[in-house]
Design a protein around this motif. Structure first.
Motif, mmCIF file in Angstrom:
data_model
loop_
_atom_site.group_PDB
_atom_site.id
_atom_site.type_symbol
_atom_site.label_atom_id
_atom_site.label_comp_id
_atom_site.label_asym_id
_atom_site.label_seq_id
_atom_site.Cartn_x
_atom_site.Cartn_y
_atom_site.Cartn_z
ATOM 1 N N ASP A 199 -24.746 -8.960 -31.607
ATOM 2 C CA ASP A 199 -24.279 -10.023 -30.567
ATOM 3 C C ASP A 199 -23.010 -10.757 -31.165
ATOM 4 O O ASP A 199 -22.067 -10.838 -30.460
ATOM 5 N N LEU B 221 -24.373 -3.060 -30.983
ATOM 6 C CA LEU B 221 -25.659 -3.329 -31.695
ATOM 7 C C LEU B 221 -25.798 -4.796 -32.262
ATOM 8 O O LEU B 221 -26.954 -5.150 -32.469
ATOM 9 N N SER C 222 -33.686 -5.126 -33.179
ATOM 10 C CA SER C 222 -33.201 -5.002 -31.674
ATOM 11 C C SER C 222 -34.191 -5.521 -30.722
ATOM 12 O O SER C 222 -33.919 -5.293 -29.384
ATOM 13 N N SER D 87 -33.630 -1.590 -25.363
ATOM 14 C CA SER D 87 -33.631 -2.999 -25.680
ATOM 15 C C SER D 87 -31.976 -3.659 -25.763
ATOM 16 O O SER D 87 -31.964 -4.747 -25.253
ATOM 17 N N ARG D 88 -31.107 -2.780 -26.149
ATOM 18 C CA ARG D 88 -29.694 -3.014 -26.152
ATOM 19 C C ARG D 88 -28.841 -2.556 -25.000
ATOM 20 O O ARG D 88 -27.687 -2.774 -24.882
#
Length: 570
Positions: free
Chosen positions: A208, A206, A97, A179-180
């Motif tokens: 891409d 979670l 991540s 981060s996400r």
């Protein structure tokens, strides 16, 4: 374009690996090498981006956090992409991540399942076998021998483990959410449904893209603006696409000229010759034992940190005038009380010589690992480091009944009542039990008192957070057992500041103790530190024959050899 293959997290140390020598694999990429190389790459105009396969099933949180911090710093300035066939565990996805994009193959799952503990308990099996576990502990949380003495969690053991994994979950969830760009509550709900199949992983934010390796490589080339990418095949024009280089090769090619930052220590610089300030990094890896210890050379077992070896390394660093500060890198669950005390003493002696000492805690620095760190000027730990466990345990397994069932008998003669106290053929007598209890009390009392003195706390305050309880680095920092959160890089910066060196100033890093074949096999002539005898060797070079000078220099290469394993353990 840098490539990184993470089927396992890079190890803390490498040592001498004869199998690697025979197979031509060479020295493995170590954790500190990987972290340093990623930070260099972030500032290197020749590096366009980073792609990594992140597919390790198990890992320790501390090292993953150090690696993740470096990757996050790289991602902040350059394109990065993580891909995997599947993300087999929570920490695997946690590391992924930190990359700019996260990819997964269609058949993969995101194993963001959280944390759990499931210790093994052998008490009933021992009862059936006829083995009696006879141990003395100081601290109700000291659970290392519960596997022998209990058949399930004690209340204290459950409390400590529950808090440990809750702290880890909080750290990991918050980092992934940041981060996400997800909500922590939503992330926790996803974890309750994990492992997640591809559609749920993408819908939950979670992952891409779902794609294969070739597509992931085409994407990272696109992100760095490389021309000549074929959308159909993912192939790139070899003349225009950036060349790819494994991070391990980049690390070796761009390492400081003095060699790998934490490689075996070279000869000290010639007296009078000025150079960059030197920071000595003394690594304590594995169980702490009396004597020399050594690396893992067999398929079973593990490395050990010898009290004599580490103490000699600290003396050498203290005696070297070019060394401005010492970083004590600890990755140890503890071990011998006596060996830990030996190292603790030398840490104090380094400080008394006016050289600051910073303890850097890796995956684990507990019991004896905390004992040797507590004397440092500053203690730095990863948020997920396992530390604390300020307590004592000692005892033995009595196998008399098992031997009798197998038809094995034994007898004994002795000169004094307690000569065979540690024999596995009979339990402690009341007198022997009292002696063991008294020694455990003494060791625990010393431990707590020394923590209190080192940390500027009262004995009662230390006892409340001691009693054998383990903490994460984050929880330990809240309770005054740790000063600062971060990895080895943070510890080195802190050491610079304490030594009066600017944080951004380039320094020379020298690793102790040595781990070359020569260090392992060559007998040492004395325990005198090399650095301390160097002026005499230099005088010999100037005023004597070349042969005599070389002999004097050879005599200055020193070490300590001894081996004794004690019964008591932190």
């Amino acid at each position: 374009m840098l490539e990184l293959d993470l089927h396992t997290v890079p190890p803390e140390t490498g040592g001498f690996d004869p199998v690697a020598v025979l197979t031509g694999r060479g020295r493995p990429l170590l954790l500190h090498d990987a972290v340093a190389a990623i930070h260099r790459a972030a500032e290197d105009d020749r590096v366009a981006g980073l792609i990594a396969r992140v597919q390790f099933p198990l890992a320790e949180p501390g090292p993953v956090q150090e690696l993740r911090e470096a990757i996050a710093a790289f991602t902040a300035v350059k394109p990065s992409l993580a891909w995997s066939e599947t993300y087999p565990g929570t920490l695997s996805y946690y590391l992924a991540s930190a990359f700019g994009e996260v990819w997964m193959q269609p058949s993969g799952t995101v194993g963001l399942v959280g944390f759990a503990t499931s210790p093994l308990f052998l008490r009933e099996a021992f009862d059936k076998l006829g083995i009696e576990a006879q141990f003395v502990t100081r601290g109700e949380y000291k659970s290392v021998v519960n596997k022998f003495t209990e058949d399930r969690y004690t209340d204290a053991h459950r409390e400590a483990d529950s808090r440990l994994i809750e702290s880890l979950r909080s750290q990991v969830w918050e980092a992934i959410a940041a981060s996400r760009e997800l909500d922590v509550t939503a992330l926790d709900a996803l974890a309750d449904k994990a492992p997640l199949l591809r559609d749920d992983a993408v819908a939950g934010g979670l992952v891409d893209r779902i794609g294969f390796r070739d597509e992931a490589y085409a994407r990272i080339a696109e992100l760095v603006g490389a021309p000549g990418i074929s959308p159909e095949t993912g192939d790139a024009d070899s003349e225009q696409a950036p060349p790819r280089l494994y991070l391990s090769r980049y690390a070796r090619a761009t390492a400081p000229r003095s060699g790998s930052p934490l490689s075996a220590s070279p000869l000290p610089p010639i007296p009078g010759r000025k150079g960059r300030p030197t920071i000595a990094v003394v690594t304590v890896h594995g169980m702490i034992v009396s004597g020399r210890g050594g690396p893992q050379l067999l398929p079973v077992g593990g490395p050990s940190a010898g009290g004599d070896t580490i103490a000699a390394a600290l003396r050498e660093a203290a005696a070297d005038d070019s060394v401005a500060a010492v970083v004590l890198r600890v990755n140890s669950p503890g071990g011998s009380v006596n060996a830990s005390e030996t190292i603790w003493r030398e840490v104090n002696r380094v400080r008394r010589r006016g050289k600051p000492v910073v303890a850097s805690m890796g995956a684990v620095a507990a019991s004896g690992g905390y004992y040797i760190a507590m004397a440092a000027d500053t203690i730095v730990a990863n948020p997920g480091t396992i530390t604390g466990s300020i307590g004592v345990v000692t005892g033995k397994l009595v196998t008399r009944e098992l031997k009798e069932r197998l038809g094995v008998t034994s007898d004994a003669v002795r000169t004094n009542r307690n000569a065979d106290a540690w024999s596995t053929n009979q339990p402690f007598t009341e007198e022997q039990q009292a002696l063991v209890e008294a020694e455990a009390d003494l060791c625990y009392g010393d431990f707590v008192a020394r923590v209190a003195e080192a940390r500027g706390m009262t004995v009662d305050a230390v006892d409340k957070i001691a009693r054998g309880r383990v903490w994460t680095g984050a929880d330990a920092a809240e309770r005054g057992l740790v000063d600062e959160l971060g990895g080895l890089r943070t510890a080195i910066t802190r050491a610079k500041v304490l030594a009066g060196i600017e944080p951004d100033e380039d320094v020379r890093l020298v690793g102790y103790p040595g781990s070359s074949v020569l260090d392992m096999l060559r007998p040492k002539p004395s325990s005198q530190p090399t650095a301390a005898s160097l002026p005499e060797a230099a005088a010999a070079l100037l005023g004597r024959t070349v042969t005599g000078a070389l002999g004097q220099l050879e005599q200055s290469m020193t070490g300590v050899t001894a081996l004794w394993l004690g019964n008591h353990r932190f």
